[in-house]
Design a protein around this motif. Structure first.
Motif, PDB file in Angstrom:
ATOM      1  N   ASN A  73       0.814  -1.224   0.000  1.00  0.00           N
ATOM      2  CA  ASN A  73       0.000   0.000   0.000  1.00  0.00           C
ATOM      3  C   ASN A  73       0.847   1.275   0.000  1.00  0.00           C
ATOM      4  N   GLY A  74       2.170   1.128  -0.074  1.00  0.00           N
ATOM      5  CA  GLY A  74       3.041   2.304  -0.129  1.00  0.00           C
ATOM      6  C   GLY A  74       3.355   2.914   1.215  1.00  0.00           C
ATOM      7  N   THR A  75       2.897   2.265   2.287  1.00  0.00           N
ATOM      8  CA  THR A  75       3.105   2.782   3.634  1.00  0.00           C
ATOM      9  C   THR A  75       4.114   1.918   4.378  1.00  0.00           C
ATOM     10  N   GLY A  76       4.949   2.554   5.205  1.00  0.00           N
ATOM     11  CA  GLY A  76       5.928   1.825   5.995  1.00  0.00           C
ATOM     12  C   GLY A  76       5.994   2.350   7.414  1.00  0.00           C
ATOM     13  N   LEU A  77       6.367   1.468   8.333  1.00  0.00           N
ATOM     14  CA  LEU A  77       6.529   1.833   9.736  1.00  0.00           C
ATOM     15  C   LEU A  77       7.923   1.445  10.199  1.00  0.00           C
ATOM     16  N   VAL A  78       8.705   2.430  10.637  1.00  0.00           N
ATOM     17  CA  VAL A  78       9.976   2.168  11.305  1.00  0.00           C
ATOM     18  C   VAL A  78       9.677   2.086  12.783  1.00  0.00           C
ATOM     19  N   PHE A  79      10.008   0.956  13.387  1.00  0.00           N
ATOM     20  CA  PHE A  79       9.627   0.702  14.775  1.00  0.00           C
ATOM     21  C   PHE A  79      10.864   0.394  15.605  1.00  0.00           C
ATOM     22  N   LEU A  80      11.063   1.173  16.678  1.00  0.00           N
ATOM     23  CA  LEU A  80      12.229   0.993  17.542  1.00  0.00           C
ATOM     24  C   LEU A  80      11.880   0.114  18.737  1.00  0.00           C
ATOM     25  N   ALA A  81      12.684  -0.915  18.929  1.00  0.00           N
ATOM     26  CA  ALA A  81      12.455  -1.860  20.019  1.00  0.00           C
ATOM     27  C   ALA A  81      12.633  -1.191  21.376  1.00  0.00           C
ATOM     28  N   GLY A  82      11.953  -1.738  22.370  1.00  0.00           N
ATOM     29  CA  GLY A  82      12.106  -1.262  23.738  1.00  0.00           C
ATOM     30  C   GLY A  82      13.463  -1.649  24.298  1.00  0.00           C
ATOM     31  N   ALA A  83      13.797  -1.114  25.455  1.00  0.00           N
ATOM     32  CA  ALA A  83      15.108  -1.330  26.066  1.00  0.00           C
ATOM     33  C   ALA A  83      15.393  -2.819  26.253  1.00  0.00           C
ATOM     34  N   LYS A  84      16.491  -3.256  25.676  1.00  0.00           N
ATOM     35  CA  LYS A  84      17.005  -4.617  25.853  1.00  0.00           C
ATOM     36  C   LYS A  84      16.066  -5.697  25.324  1.00  0.00           C
TER      37      LYS A  84
END
Length: 250
Positions: A73-84
């Motif tokens: 669909n042309g959409t992306g999500l950059v997702f940062l992991a939680g601590a450790k």
């Protein structure tokens, strides 16, 4: 009366400096060891994603990239992991939006703590070329860092899972989705409510009843957390619905 000879100042300071240096080295080594002792991803949820014909998943030590095998669909999500937390621990919970055509890049922050992350946003979007609209998000401490990336010119919106911003984005105009758990013992409901003033007035708030802090991933229990009463299947479904609705908004 005889006087005792004075010890040269250098002979006094040298052992003190050595002791301080030794202590500092011990602290640094201890921190590095602790930082690399992560919450490991549970095996079965990762296997479920790998077996999903709608999702193509590839991972390295530093990132997980999930792309739709069907129409994107042309959409992306950059997702940062939680601590450790191992990035793979979020693969299953976020794979539902990949089924709908969204690309997901899950990032392992530097030293497994997002507060040390300094790389530009493009470092992550370059892992999945072809996406037109990028969102940024994160869980827990990863969400705190995501708030800082939210003002990047390439970011269309912000997603917070069991997290809140440490700075003021109330005048940013950026679309925001905050998904929290009613039983979260770390990013508690009270903390989430207190963070509302730091977000735009039209920010969306979704509370998943029965979810705790660790419900947003698959990495086992976390010290200080509440007790979840929602199972993984229902959690994934509720989270997918909240994310799909937000990402599809005009």
């Amino acid at each position: 009366m005889a006087t005792r000879p004075r010890r040269p100042i250098g002979r006094i300071l040298k052992p003190v400096a050595l002791a301080i240096a030794t202590l500092l080295v011990a602290v640094v080594v201890g921190f590095l060891v602790d930082a690399h002792t992560t919450y490991a991803a549970e095996l079965e949820p990762v296997q479920a994603v790998a077996a999903d014909p709608a999702v193509d998943i590839a991972w390295t030590h530093g990132d997980v990239v999930m792309t739709p095998t069907g129409p994107a669909n042309g959409t992306g999500l950059v997702f940062l992991a939680g601590a450790k937390v191992d990035p793979l621990a979020y693969a299953d919970k976020l794979s539902g939006i990949v089924d709908a055509g969204t690309t997901v890049v899950i990032v392992r922050p530097i030293l497994n703590f997002a507060i040390f992350e300094f790389r530009p946003f493009s470092t992550f979007t370059d892992l999945a070329p072809g996406v037109d609209d990028w969102y940024v998000g994160g869980h827990s401490l990863g969400g705190v860092k995501a708030c800082q990336y939210a003002t990047d010119a390439d970011v269309r919106g912000l997603v917070l899972l069991g997290s809140y911003c440490a700075g003021d984005l109330s005048d940013s105009g950026i679309p925001v989705l905050s998904v929290s758990g009613s039983e979260d013992g770390l990013s508690t409901p009270a903390k989430i409510d207190a963070s509302r003033a730091d977000l735009p007035a039209d920010a969306r708030f979704v509370v998943i009843e029965g979810a705790n802090h660790a419900s947003f991933g698959d990495y086992g229990p976390q010290p200080g957390d509440g007790t979840a009463s929602i199972d993984d299947e229902r959690m994934r479904a509720r989270l997918t619905t909240a994310l799909d609705d937000f990402l599809a908004a005009p």
